[in-house]
Design a protein around this motif. Structure first.
Motif, PDB file in Angstrom:
ATOM      1  N   PHE A  34      12.257   2.297  -2.352  1.00  0.00           N
ATOM      2  CA  PHE A  34      12.915   3.317  -1.539  1.00  0.00           C
ATOM      3  C   PHE A  34      14.190   2.787  -0.877  1.00  0.00           C
ATOM      4  O   PHE A  34      15.137   3.551  -0.676  1.00  0.00           O
ATOM      5  N   HIS A  35      14.250   1.518  -0.562  1.00  0.00           N
ATOM      6  CA  HIS A  35      15.501   0.949  -0.042  1.00  0.00           C
ATOM      7  C   HIS A  35      16.581   1.034  -1.117  1.00  0.00           C
ATOM      8  O   HIS A  35      17.733   1.397  -0.826  1.00  0.00           O
ATOM      9  N   SER A  36      16.235   0.716  -2.355  1.00  0.00           N
ATOM     10  CA  SER A  36      17.199   0.786  -3.457  1.00  0.00           C
ATOM     11  C   SER A  36      17.650   2.218  -3.699  1.00  0.00           C
ATOM     12  O   SER A  36      18.843   2.482  -3.894  1.00  0.00           O
ATOM     13  N   MET A  37      16.706   3.129  -3.718  1.00  0.00           N
ATOM     14  CA  MET A  37      17.061   4.543  -3.929  1.00  0.00           C
ATOM     15  C   MET A  37      17.950   5.043  -2.791  1.00  0.00           C
ATOM     16  O   MET A  37      18.889   5.809  -3.017  1.00  0.00           O
ATOM     17  N   GLN A  72      -6.798  -1.633   4.696  1.00  0.00           N
ATOM     18  CA  GLN A  72      -5.530  -1.452   5.391  1.00  0.00           C
ATOM     19  C   GLN A  72      -4.601  -2.643   5.157  1.00  0.00           C
ATOM     20  O   GLN A  72      -3.405  -2.473   4.922  1.00  0.00           O
ATOM     21  N   VAL A  73      -5.131  -3.849   5.178  1.00  0.00           N
ATOM     22  CA  VAL A  73      -4.318  -5.051   4.930  1.00  0.00           C
ATOM     23  C   VAL A  73      -3.785  -5.037   3.505  1.00  0.00           C
ATOM     24  O   VAL A  73      -2.597  -5.295   3.257  1.00  0.00           O
ATOM     25  N   VAL A  74      -4.641  -4.715   2.544  1.00  0.00           N
ATOM     26  CA  VAL A  74      -4.221  -4.668   1.138  1.00  0.00           C
ATOM     27  C   VAL A  74      -3.189  -3.567   0.943  1.00  0.00           C
ATOM     28  O   VAL A  74      -2.181  -3.754   0.245  1.00  0.00           O
ATOM     29  N   TRP A  75      -3.404  -2.417   1.538  1.00  0.00           N
ATOM     30  CA  TRP A  75      -2.481  -1.299   1.391  1.00  0.00           C
ATOM     31  C   TRP A  75      -1.109  -1.649   1.961  1.00  0.00           C
ATOM     32  O   TRP A  75      -0.081  -1.341   1.349  1.00  0.00           O
ATOM     33  N   ARG A  76      -1.056  -2.280   3.131  1.00  0.00           N
ATOM     34  CA  ARG A  76       0.228  -2.683   3.713  1.00  0.00           C
ATOM     35  C   ARG A  76       0.948  -3.689   2.811  1.00  0.00           C
ATOM     36  O   ARG A  76       2.169  -3.624   2.656  1.00  0.00           O
ATOM     37  N   SER A  77       0.209  -4.594   2.220  1.00  0.00           N
ATOM     38  CA  SER A  77       0.823  -5.588   1.322  1.00  0.00           C
ATOM     39  C   SER A  77       1.413  -4.904   0.098  1.00  0.00           C
ATOM     40  O   SER A  77       2.550  -5.188  -0.298  1.00  0.00           O
ATOM     41  N   LEU A  78       0.654  -4.000  -0.533  1.00  0.00           N
ATOM     42  CA  LEU A  78       1.160  -3.292  -1.717  1.00  0.00           C
ATOM     43  C   LEU A  78       2.361  -2.427  -1.372  1.00  0.00           C
ATOM     44  O   LEU A  78       3.325  -2.352  -2.149  1.00  0.00           O
ATOM     45  N   THR A  79       2.309  -1.766  -0.225  1.00  0.00           N
ATOM     46  CA  THR A  79       3.438  -0.940   0.194  1.00  0.00           C
ATOM     47  C   THR A  79       4.671  -1.811   0.428  1.00  0.00           C
ATOM     48  O   THR A  79       5.777  -1.465   0.019  1.00  0.00           O
ATOM     49  N   GLY A  80       4.481  -2.942   1.099  1.00  0.00           N
ATOM     50  CA  GLY A  80       5.611  -3.840   1.364  1.00  0.00           C
ATOM     51  C   GLY A  80       6.185  -4.452   0.102  1.00  0.00           C
ATOM     52  O   GLY A  80       7.389  -4.672  -0.001  1.00  0.00           O
ATOM     53  N   ILE A  81       5.351  -4.717  -0.904  1.00  0.00           N
ATOM     54  CA  ILE A  81       5.821  -5.363  -2.136  1.00  0.00           C
ATOM     55  C   ILE A  81       6.447  -4.353  -3.094  1.00  0.00           C
ATOM     56  O   ILE A  81       7.487  -4.628  -3.688  1.00  0.00           O
ATOM     57  N   LEU A  82       5.833  -3.179  -3.256  1.00  0.00           N
ATOM     58  CA  LEU A  82       6.267  -2.238  -4.293  1.00  0.00           C
ATOM     59  C   LEU A  82       7.076  -1.055  -3.769  1.00  0.00           C
ATOM     60  O   LEU A  82       8.148  -0.745  -4.293  1.00  0.00           O
TER      61      LEU A  82
END
Length: 162
Positions: free
Chosen positions: A145-148, A130-140
């Protein structure tokens, strides 16, 4: 349906002394002749199989067969159902119970020794994942999606009627 009339017509022809003599050995050997049989379905899992003659064959009031035909068909239904159930259970009960014992034994063993340890292992690893997944989601994913969203927010749709 005529069944009540038929019951009234029947009677047991037996001398009173012969009746008492014939029942004495039974009563002297056993204290309780009509002991209630144990409930073999205490959880009522086969309630849908309690099918009687009236559940299968029913004659409306306007259409009745002869009383003797009705009683005979009722007796034949119950007798054939009883005989075939006893015959099939005699032939199949022990082999099917043996096979089901093997199946449930294997399923229990697999569940206890394989499935639950694997699930518990995954449950122990999930907080780290869960920690790794949140980090990857926050980084990539989040910046993408903010840009799009900013690019697509400038699109305007206008509808016109002809």
């Amino acid at each position: 349906m005529g069944l009540e009339k038929e019951k009234l017509d029947t009677s047991i022809i037996m001398d009173e002394d012969e009746f008492n003599r014939s029942i004495e050995p039974i009563l002297s050997k056993k204290g309780n002749v009509y002991a209630a049989s144990p409930d073999r379905d205490p959880n009522d899992i086969n309630a849908h199989l309690k099918v009687g003659f009236e559940d299968v064959i029913a004659e409306p009031i306007s259409t009745h067969s002869f009383d003797r035909v009705w009683i005979g068909s009722h007796a034949a239904f119950e007798l054939v159902k009883f005989i075939f159930y006893r015959l099939l259970t005699t032939l199949l009960a022990v082999p099917v119970a043996f096979i089901l014992g093997i199946v449930f034994g294997v399923l229990s063993c697999v569940h206890i020794w394989v499935v639950m340890p694997v699930i518990q292992s995954f449950m122990m690893l999930l907080p780290s994942v869960q920690v790794v997944w949140r980090s990857l989601t926050g980084i990539l994913v989040t910046p993408l999606f903010h840009s799009m969203g900013k690019v697509l927010s400038s699109i305007q749709v206008k509808t016109t009627e002809n």
